[in-house]
Enzyme design. Structure first.
Site, mmCIF file in Angstrom:
data_model
loop_
_atom_site.group_PDB
_atom_site.id
_atom_site.type_symbol
_atom_site.label_atom_id
_atom_site.label_comp_id
_atom_site.label_asym_id
_atom_site.label_seq_id
_atom_site.Cartn_x
_atom_site.Cartn_y
_atom_site.Cartn_z
ATOM 1 N NE ARG A 1 -3.311 0.272 2.930
ATOM 2 C CZ ARG A 1 -2.960 0.334 4.218
ATOM 3 N NH1 ARG A 1 -2.344 1.401 4.693
ATOM 4 N NH2 ARG A 1 -3.232 -0.670 5.008
ATOM 5 C CE1 TYR B 1 -15.320 10.678 -18.122
ATOM 6 C CE2 TYR B 1 -15.057 10.834 -15.754
ATOM 7 C CZ TYR B 1 -15.326 10.088 -16.870
ATOM 8 O OH TYR B 1 -15.606 8.759 -16.745
ATOM 9 C CG ASP C 1 -8.595 15.850 -16.163
ATOM 10 O OD1 ASP C 1 -7.807 15.314 -16.966
ATOM 11 O OD2 ASP C 1 -9.609 15.272 -15.730
ATOM 12 C CE LYS D 1 -10.788 7.762 -19.935
ATOM 13 N NZ LYS D 1 -11.255 9.007 -19.355
HETATM 14 C C1 LIG Z 1 -11.955 9.410 -18.223
HETATM 15 C C2 LIG Z 1 -11.665 10.712 -17.609
HETATM 16 C C3 LIG Z 1 -11.599 10.856 -16.217
HETATM 17 C C4 LIG Z 1 -11.883 9.708 -15.286
HETATM 18 O O1 LIG Z 1 -10.930 8.713 -15.384
HETATM 19 P P1 LIG Z 1 -11.224 7.143 -15.153
HETATM 20 O O2 LIG Z 1 -9.891 6.542 -15.377
HETATM 21 O O3 LIG Z 1 -12.259 6.747 -16.141
HETATM 22 O O4 LIG Z 1 -11.708 7.009 -13.747
HETATM 23 C C5 LIG Z 1 -11.269 12.103 -15.722
HETATM 24 N N1 LIG Z 1 -11.032 13.162 -16.532
HETATM 25 C C6 LIG Z 1 -11.107 13.044 -17.864
HETATM 26 C C7 LIG Z 1 -10.832 14.249 -18.716
HETATM 27 C C8 LIG Z 1 -11.422 11.827 -18.443
HETATM 28 O O5 LIG Z 1 -11.516 11.739 -19.770
#
Ligand SMILES: *Cc1c(COP(=O)(O)O)cnc(C)c1O
Length: 390
Positions: A50, A102, A173, A198
Site C-alpha cells: 500500500r 468530464y 486535468d 486514456k
Molecule cells: C476518463 C476521464 C476521467 C476519469 O478517469 P477514469 O480513469 O475513467 O476514472 C477524468 N477526466 C477526464 C478528462 C477523463 O476523460
C-alpha cells in the site's frame, strides 16, 4: 541536454547503469503484498505494497519525469485520483471549476464533495473571469484543457497568475492532451490530474489515474492521504501503463494527424453543423493552444443536423466502435448525453452547448483512409435512410 519526451517515455535516467533486476529491459512486475525486513528496525525501503511497490514506484518516476513534476501518485483510476485530491479540502471550502468537465468529475463534485461541505462555482473559464468568483474561502481552481466534450480552451498561464495571487491551487486535468503535448506544471499549475486509462495507457485495456505536482507541501499531503486511504494501482496494471507509455509519442502524433484529416472531412459534410477541434485554425482557442501546447490532440466533437442523424451514425459504425472512453489506439465514438455526461443536469448541457446531436470522436491510429472510408459509408447509408436518396 535535457532528453526529449519520447526518450523519457522509454528510459528513466535514475535507473540507468543499474545492475538491479538482472538487467531486465522491461521493468519487472513485483507482485508482492509485503516485504521481509533484513533485521529489526531495518527495511529494504519497501515494507508493504500500500505504501510502496517497485513497479508502481517506477511508473510514478516515469510519469513525474514526463510531466516535469517532483511527485507523482498512481491511483486505480482517474476518478480515484480526483476523489483523493478532494481530500485536500475541508468542509466550508469553495472551489471554482470549469463547467464543461468530464461527467464523472461533475458527478463527484455535485454528489459527493458537496455532501462533504465543499461548494463550487462552475464557470466557462474560456469566457468568464474566474477572479470575479473568488471568495474568502476559495481554495482552488479546477479545469480541463481542452474541456470535455466541447473542447474549450483556457489560457493556463493566465489562470496560474490569478491562482498565485490569491493563494489558490490550480489543478489541471491534462488527460486530453497527455504530457506529450502539454505540461501544465511548466505553465504554473500546481497539480496535474490524469486518467491514465486514456492516452498514457493508450490501449483501452487498463484503468489508472495520476496526480502529479511540483510542490513539496502538496506532495507530502497527498502522500499521507494515499498511505492512509489508498486506492493505489496494482503491480500488473502499473506495468501495463508503463508498457503503454513507451509508445505515447508515436501514438499521439499519428492520432493527431488522423484527427486533423477527419476534422477537415467532417467540415465538408452538409449534415454536419459544427466541427469542434482545436487543431482547426477557425477554433476560438487555436492560438492559445499553439502558445501553451505542442499539439492539439486527437479528440474532436461534432454536431449533426439532427438527433436522428447522430443516432444513426452510432448504430451503423462497425470498425469505429460506439463506446465510452478515449485515448486508445482504437477509434471510439461517444454520445456524451447518454454516456460520459448522462448524470450531468440538463441545464449544464444547455449552458455548455451539448445537444442530442453532439458526438465525440477519440481518433485512434488506424490508417486514416480506413477511418474515412467507414465514415463515408455510414454517412451515405444514413442519408439514404433519412432522406431516401442514393
Ligand atoms: C476518463 C476521464 C476521467 C476519469 O478517469 P477514469 O480513469 O475513467 O476514472 C477524468 N477526466 C477526464 C478528462 C477523463 O476523460
Amino acid at each position: 541536454m535535457e532528453r526529449g519526451i519520447e526518450t523519457k517515455c522509454l528510459h528513466f535516467e535514475g535507473n540507468e547503469g543499474s545492475t538491479g533486476n538482472f538487467g531486465a529491459v522491461s521493468f519487472p512486475i513485483y507482485q508482492t503484498a509485503t516485504y521481509a525486513h533484513p533485521g529489526v528496525g531495518q527495511s529494504t525501503g519497501y515494507d508493504y505494497s500500500r505504501l510502496q511497490n517497485p513497479t508502481k514506484e517506477h511508473l510514478e518516476k516515469v510519469v513525474a519525469s514526463i510531466e516535469n513534476g517532483t511527485h507523482a501518485f498512481t491511483l486505480s483510476s482517474g476518478m480515484a485520483a480526483i476523489s483523493l485530491l478532494m481530500e485536500l479540502f475541508h468542509p466550508g471550502n469553495h472551489l471554482i471549476t470549469e463547467a464543461d468537465l468530464y461527467g464523472g468529475s461533475i458527478r463527484l463534485f455535485r454528489n459527493v464533495s458537496e455532501k462533504n461541505g465543499i461548494s463550487f462555482s462552475s464557470i466557462d473559464c474560456s469566457q468568464e473571469d474566474p477572479e470575479k468568483y473568488i471568495r474568502e474561502n476559495t481554495k482552488a481552481i479546477f479545469i480541463e484543457m481542452p474541456t470535455n466534450p466541447m473542447m474549450r480552451v483556457t489560457d493556463i498561464a493566465h489562470l496560474a497568475d490569478i491562482a498565485r495571487k490569491h493563494h489558490l491551487l490550480l489543478i489541471v486535468d491534462n488527460t486530453f492532451l497527455s504530457p506529450y503535448f502539454q505540461n501544465p506544471l511548466d505553465l504554473g499549475a500546481d497539480v496535474v490530474v490524469h486518467s491514465g486509462t486514456k492516452y498514457l495507457g493508450g490501449h483501452n485495456d487498463t484503468l489508472a489515474g495520476f496526480l502529479i505536482t511540483n510542490r513539496s507541501d502538496v506532495g507530502e499531503q497527498l502522500e499521507f492521504i494515499i498511505k492512509t486511504t489508498d486506492a493505489g494501482l496494482a503491480p500488473f496494471d502499473s506495468w501495463l501503463i508503463l508498457h503503454g507509455i513507451k509508445t505515447l509519442g508515436i501514438r499521439m502524433e499519428k492520432a493527431q494527424e488522423n484527427a486533423l484529416q477527419i476534422a477537415h472531412w467532417l467540415q465538408e459534410q452538409k449534415h454536419v453543423m459544427n466541427v469542434i477541434y482545436p487543431g482547426l485554425s477557425t477554433h476560438a482557442g487555436h492560438e492559445i493552444m499553439k502558445k501553451q501546447a505542442r499539439g492539439f490532440g486527437a479528440m474532436l466533437t461534432f454536431q449533426l443536423e439532427s438527433k436522428a442523424f447522430a443516432v444513426s451514425i452510432l448504430e451503423k459504425v462497425r470498425m469505429i466502435q460506439f463506446a465510452e472512453s478515449l485515448g486508445g489506439v482504437e477509434t471510439l465514438i461517444t454520445y456524451p448525453i447518454m454516456q460520459t455526461h448522462a448524470d450531468v443536469p440538463l441545464e449544464i448541457w444547455e449552458k455548455n452547448g451539448i445537444t442530442d446531436s453532439t458526438l465525440r470522436l477519440s481518433v485512434g491510429i488506424e490508417r486514416v483512409e480506413d477511418l474515412l472510408g467507414e465514415l463515408k459509408a455510414v454517412f451515405q447509408e444514413t442519408e439514404r435512410e433519412l432522406y431516401g436518396r442514393a
